[in-house]
Design an enzyme around this catalytic site. Structure first.
Site, PDB file in Angstrom:
ATOM      1  N   GLU A   1      -9.291   0.108  -4.694  1.00 55.79           N
ATOM      2  CA  GLU A   1      -8.182   0.532  -3.816  1.00 55.79           C
ATOM      3  C   GLU A   1      -7.032   1.090  -4.660  1.00 55.79           C
ATOM      4  OE1 GLU A   1      -6.794  -2.333  -0.970  1.00 55.79           O
ATOM      5  OE2 GLU A   1      -8.754  -2.545  -0.014  1.00 55.79           O
TER       6      GLU A   1
ATOM      7  N   ASP B   1       0.882  -1.170   0.000  1.00 51.40           N
ATOM      8  CA  ASP B   1       0.000   0.000   0.000  1.00 51.40           C
ATOM      9  C   ASP B   1       0.918   1.218   0.000  1.00 51.40           C
ATOM     10  OD1 ASP B   1      -2.188  -1.661   0.269  1.00 51.40           O
ATOM     11  OD2 ASP B   1      -2.307  -1.433   2.447  1.00 51.40           O
TER      12      ASP B   1
HETATM   13 ZN   LIG Z   1      -3.396  -3.290   0.822  1.00 45.76          ZN
END
Ligand SMILES: [Zn+2]
Length: 286
Positions: A254, A208
């Site tokens: 995302e 991330d």
């Molecule tokens: Zn993630």
């Protein structure tokens, strides 16, 4: 004497009745079994229009599921019927789960149908260069090297790419998921957080990112996101949970979550605008 005879007679009659009843039940269950398996493989393939001859990822083991899925989704194309059943989409998420195969390789698929063991820790976890991470963050060797190349190139182009969450242990994911579920309820938490064992972060191949100045949740609105859209695949990373693919991945969009799959697969996925689930079901799964 007469009494004894009567008792014997009753016993014989009762035994007879019991044997008959048993036979009747037995033959009924046998018939049902026969009905369930009545169609031969050839007949089942015919129902599907012999699409097995045209679709090379057709899996005979799933033939009954293809037939059932086709009957409830008559407007889907044959190739989508086969593809979606192969992915597992004819079943609810977190049902019909199985242990991930290709574990400890860059091919591994971890999602809401494929899980990692509680004690699985990737081999070759390495710490990312501190210039490109928030605190100490680890990825698997090849992913670590590629991520640093990516972040270095971005920096040269004038952008900041920073890893904020990478490898997460089973125990850490348990705490994370349980907290979300407690705050937000299981149904909501399932849209954005993986249950323990089902998180791609446990593979050490997922990262991330943010751009240092803004929270990762706002990454979509940064120029770094545009840079990632144009360049991530060149370093072997894919946007893992794209927009409008929630029904396949099981996760809401995302923009900050990337997965290392290697340059060849990442380029293919990027050019064909598909998810890793689709790629895996077509080209990797046996
Ligand atoms: Zn993630």
């Amino acid at each position: 004497m007469k009494k004894k005879f009567t008792i014997a007679f009753v016993v014989v009659v009762l035994s007879f009745v019991v044997i008959m009843a048993h036979d009747k039940v037995f033959s009924l269950s046998k018939n049902n079994e026969k009905n369930d398996n009545y169609l031969t493989l050839k007949e089942k393939l015919k129902i599907l229009g012999n699409i097995n001859e045209k679709i090379d990822y057709f899996n005979t083991d799933y033939i009954d599921r293809y037939i059932k899925y086709k009957s409830t989704h008559p407007n889907k194309s044959n190739s989508n019927i086969v593809l979606e059943v192969n992915i597992g989409l004819d079943q609810e998420f977190y049902t019909n789960i199985k242990k991930s195969s290709n574990v400890d390789t860059t091919f591994v698929l971890v999602n809401k149908f494929n899980y990692l063991d509680e004690d699985y820790i990737p081999s070759k976890l390495e710490t990312i260069d501190a210039n490109y991470s928030l605190g100490e963050k680890k990825l698997v060797n090849v992913a670590r090297i590629s991520f640093e190349f990516l972040a270095k190139k971005a920096k040269e182009d004038g952008y900041n790419i920073r890893a904020v969450s990478t490898y997460r242990s089973y125990d850490y994911q348990t705490t994370l998921y349980n907290n979300y579920a407690k705050e937000d309820g299981v149904n909501n938490a399932d849209q954005y957080s993986a249950r323990p064992g089902f998180s791609e972060h446990q593979t050490g191949l997922a990262v991330d990112i943010d751009n240092v100045d803004n929270d990762y949740m706002h990454f979509e609105n940064t120029t770094e996101f545009t840079w990632m859209q144009e360049n991530a695949y060149k370093y072997g990373f894919i946007l893992r949970y794209p927009k409008d693919k929630e029904y396949i991945t099981g996760y809401t969009y995302e923009p900050w979550h990337y997965r290392y799959v290697g340059v060849d697969i990442a380029s293919f996925i990027y050019k064909n605008k598909i998810t890793y689930e689709e790629y895996y079901a077509k080209y990797i799964m046996k």
